[in-house]
Motif scaffolding. Sequence first.
Motif, PDB file in Angstrom:
ATOM      1  N   SER A 173       1.335   8.988   2.554  1.00  0.00           N
ATOM      2  CA  SER A 173       0.348   9.537   1.897  1.00  0.00           C
ATOM      3  C   SER A 173       0.764   9.982   0.451  1.00  0.00           C
ATOM      4  N   ALA A 174      -0.291  10.206  -0.392  1.00  0.00           N
ATOM      5  CA  ALA A 174       0.001  10.845  -1.683  1.00  0.00           C
ATOM      6  C   ALA A 174      -0.996  11.913  -2.104  1.00  0.00           C
ATOM      7  N   GLU A 175      -0.709  13.172  -2.462  1.00  0.00           N
ATOM      8  CA  GLU A 175      -1.649  13.952  -2.740  1.00  0.00           C
ATOM      9  C   GLU A 175      -1.474  14.612  -4.175  1.00  0.00           C
ATOM     10  N   GLY A 176      -2.357  14.708  -4.891  1.00  0.00           N
ATOM     11  CA  GLY A 176      -2.033  15.112  -6.394  1.00  0.00           C
ATOM     12  C   GLY A 176      -2.738  16.445  -6.641  1.00  0.00           C
ATOM     13  N   PHE A 177      -2.232  17.466  -7.273  1.00  0.00           N
ATOM     14  CA  PHE A 177      -2.885  18.601  -7.475  1.00  0.00           C
ATOM     15  C   PHE A 177      -3.008  18.945  -8.973  1.00  0.00           C
ATOM     16  N   VAL A 178      -4.220  19.377  -9.216  1.00  0.00           N
ATOM     17  CA  VAL A 178      -4.357  19.526 -10.722  1.00  0.00           C
ATOM     18  C   VAL A 178      -5.156  20.894 -11.038  1.00  0.00           C
ATOM     19  N   VAL A 234      -4.732  10.483  -0.644  1.00  0.00           N
ATOM     20  CA  VAL A 234      -5.122   9.540   0.012  1.00  0.00           C
ATOM     21  C   VAL A 234      -4.064   8.988   1.013  1.00  0.00           C
ATOM     22  N   ARG A 235      -4.628   8.642   2.148  1.00  0.00           N
ATOM     23  CA  ARG A 235      -3.629   8.370   3.457  1.00  0.00           C
ATOM     24  C   ARG A 235      -3.875   7.211   3.795  1.00  0.00           C
ATOM     25  N   LEU A 236      -2.536   6.328   4.222  1.00  0.00           N
ATOM     26  CA  LEU A 236      -2.628   5.128   4.869  1.00  0.00           C
ATOM     27  C   LEU A 236      -1.907   4.974   6.171  1.00  0.00           C
ATOM     28  N   GLU A 237      -2.452   4.306   7.059  1.00  0.00           N
ATOM     29  CA  GLU A 237      -1.906   4.137   8.190  1.00  0.00           C
ATOM     30  C   GLU A 237      -1.877   2.677   8.746  1.00  0.00           C
ATOM     31  N   TYR A 238      -0.895   2.087   9.287  1.00  0.00           N
ATOM     32  CA  TYR A 238      -0.593   0.598   9.726  1.00  0.00           C
ATOM     33  C   TYR A 238      -0.023   0.825  11.044  1.00  0.00           C
ATOM     34  N   PRO A 239      -0.736   0.301  12.008  1.00  0.00           N
ATOM     35  CA  PRO A 239      -0.166   0.540  13.457  1.00  0.00           C
ATOM     36  C   PRO A 239       0.703  -0.845  13.659  1.00  0.00           C
ATOM     37  N   LEU A 240       1.676  -0.341  14.498  1.00  0.00           N
ATOM     38  CA  LEU A 240       2.775  -1.239  14.898  1.00  0.00           C
ATOM     39  C   LEU A 240       2.545  -2.107  16.087  1.00  0.00           C
ATOM     40  N   HIS A 241       1.349  -1.773  16.644  1.00  0.00           N
ATOM     41  CA  HIS A 241       0.934  -2.616  17.812  1.00  0.00           C
ATOM     42  C   HIS A 241      -0.487  -2.362  18.123  1.00  0.00           C
ATOM     43  N   ALA A 242      -1.289  -3.040  18.879  1.00  0.00           N
ATOM     44  CA  ALA A 242      -2.594  -2.692  19.114  1.00  0.00           C
ATOM     45  C   ALA A 242      -2.980  -1.828  20.133  1.00  0.00           C
ATOM     46  N   GLN A 265       1.370  19.582  -9.191  1.00  0.00           N
ATOM     47  CA  GLN A 265       2.046  18.979  -8.261  1.00  0.00           C
ATOM     48  C   GLN A 265       1.649  17.706  -7.568  1.00  0.00           C
ATOM     49  N   LEU A 266       2.731  16.838  -7.292  1.00  0.00           N
ATOM     50  CA  LEU A 266       2.519  15.618  -6.399  1.00  0.00           C
ATOM     51  C   LEU A 266       3.303  15.682  -5.008  1.00  0.00           C
ATOM     52  N   ARG A 267       2.688  15.205  -3.909  1.00  0.00           N
ATOM     53  CA  ARG A 267       3.260  15.297  -2.766  1.00  0.00           C
ATOM     54  C   ARG A 267       3.238  14.138  -2.068  1.00  0.00           C
ATOM     55  N   SER A 268       4.563  13.380  -1.759  1.00  0.00           N
ATOM     56  CA  SER A 268       4.514  12.042  -1.167  1.00  0.00           C
ATOM     57  C   SER A 268       4.876  11.970   0.269  1.00  0.00           C
ATOM     58  N   PHE A 269       4.326  11.320   0.992  1.00  0.00           N
ATOM     59  CA  PHE A 269       4.660  11.456   2.548  1.00  0.00           C
ATOM     60  C   PHE A 269       5.032  10.104   3.060  1.00  0.00           C
ATOM     61  N   ALA A 270       6.050   9.922   3.882  1.00  0.00           N
ATOM     62  CA  ALA A 270       6.342   8.641   4.620  1.00  0.00           C
ATOM     63  C   ALA A 270       6.760   8.994   6.030  1.00  0.00           C
ATOM     64  N   GLY A 271       6.260   8.255   7.172  1.00  0.00           N
ATOM     65  CA  GLY A 271       6.732   8.516   8.392  1.00  0.00           C
ATOM     66  C   GLY A 271       5.992   7.960   9.515  1.00  0.00           C
ATOM     67  N   LEU A 272       5.978   8.457  10.811  1.00  0.00           N
ATOM     68  CA  LEU A 272       5.464   7.897  11.766  1.00  0.00           C
ATOM     69  C   LEU A 272       4.484   8.684  12.497  1.00  0.00           C
ATOM     70  N   GLU A 273       3.328   8.092  12.769  1.00  0.00           N
ATOM     71  CA  GLU A 273       2.298   8.817  13.675  1.00  0.00           C
ATOM     72  C   GLU A 273       2.418   8.339  15.234  1.00  0.00           C
ATOM     73  N   ILE A 274       2.655   9.394  16.017  1.00  0.00           N
ATOM     74  CA  ILE A 274       2.962   8.998  17.473  1.00  0.00           C
ATOM     75  C   ILE A 274       2.078   9.746  18.243  1.00  0.00           C
ATOM     76  N   PRO A 275       1.454   8.905  19.367  1.00  0.00           N
ATOM     77  CA  PRO A 275       0.228   9.391  19.955  1.00  0.00           C
ATOM     78  C   PRO A 275       0.966  10.225  21.167  1.00  0.00           C
ATOM     79  N   ALA A 330       0.983  -1.162   0.042  1.00  0.00           N
ATOM     80  CA  ALA A 330       0.026  -0.047  -0.007  1.00  0.00           C
ATOM     81  C   ALA A 330       0.820   1.187  -0.120  1.00  0.00           C
ATOM     82  N   LEU A 331       1.814   1.354   0.774  1.00  0.00           N
ATOM     83  CA  LEU A 331       2.943   2.505   0.848  1.00  0.00           C
ATOM     84  C   LEU A 331       3.370   2.485  -0.589  1.00  0.00           C
ATOM     85  N   GLY A 332       3.835   1.419  -1.210  1.00  0.00           N
ATOM     86  CA  GLY A 332       4.517   1.276  -2.379  1.00  0.00           C
ATOM     87  C   GLY A 332       3.632   2.110  -3.363  1.00  0.00           C
ATOM     88  N   VAL A 333       2.310   1.742  -3.698  1.00  0.00           N
ATOM     89  CA  VAL A 333       1.299   2.648  -4.008  1.00  0.00           C
ATOM     90  C   VAL A 333       1.263   4.049  -4.169  1.00  0.00           C
TER      91      VAL A 333
END
Length: 229
Positions: free
Chosen positions: A162-167, A144-152, A182-192, A8-11
Amino acid sequence: MRPTMFSALGVCLSPVLAVPAAAQTVHDEGVWINATVMGPIKDRLVFFAEVQPRITDGASRLSALLLRPAIGWQVSKALTVYQGYTRVVEPVDGRRDRHEDRLFQQATWNVGKFGKLEVQSRTRLEQRWRNDGDGMSLRARQMVRLEYPLHAGARRVAVMGSAEGFVGLTRAEWGGTKGFDQLRSFAGLEIPLAGTSTLEAGYLNQLRNGPGSRTDIAHIASLTLFVRL
């Protein structure tokens, strides 16, 4: 077959690797910091307000400051629509600052879960005016934004992308792009953090359609604080 975190992140991030051929590609480095406060007003009426300084040119100077408030209505648990306003201030050496005013309409949709993978969509339509020319430029954005938790658990660290396209839909006298912007692509961590607040930290790649046949690529350290009331 259920999508995995890596597929999914690859997409989301594969467009970064598919930079179109261009006569010239210009790279830059920057830091974007965003603070967003959001919460309920009454019943289904909600709001968010954000401030975002952007430091570019090799992370050496403030190139833009964005202020973006919005009021929304929760149509359902999954869908919220907003009407908002954005003020953009861009300092220009030796001349008056460039100002941009935007009205925008936004729909945020929590698509759902596919296994552990959480999917969210954000659609935004912007009407843009600037103080260095006449006319309005219309632009559409889809993220489009994707999240995958590392624990429960509700308070968990998650890998996200995430990937965001601008037209650009119309141009104005002052500019604006018609077609791919433009296209913005992001990869990182979400921390509570405390309560339901979160911190998002990671790498943002901004690929922009520059003047002529130039392609502008910015490599950005991105830090976003979400304060949920």
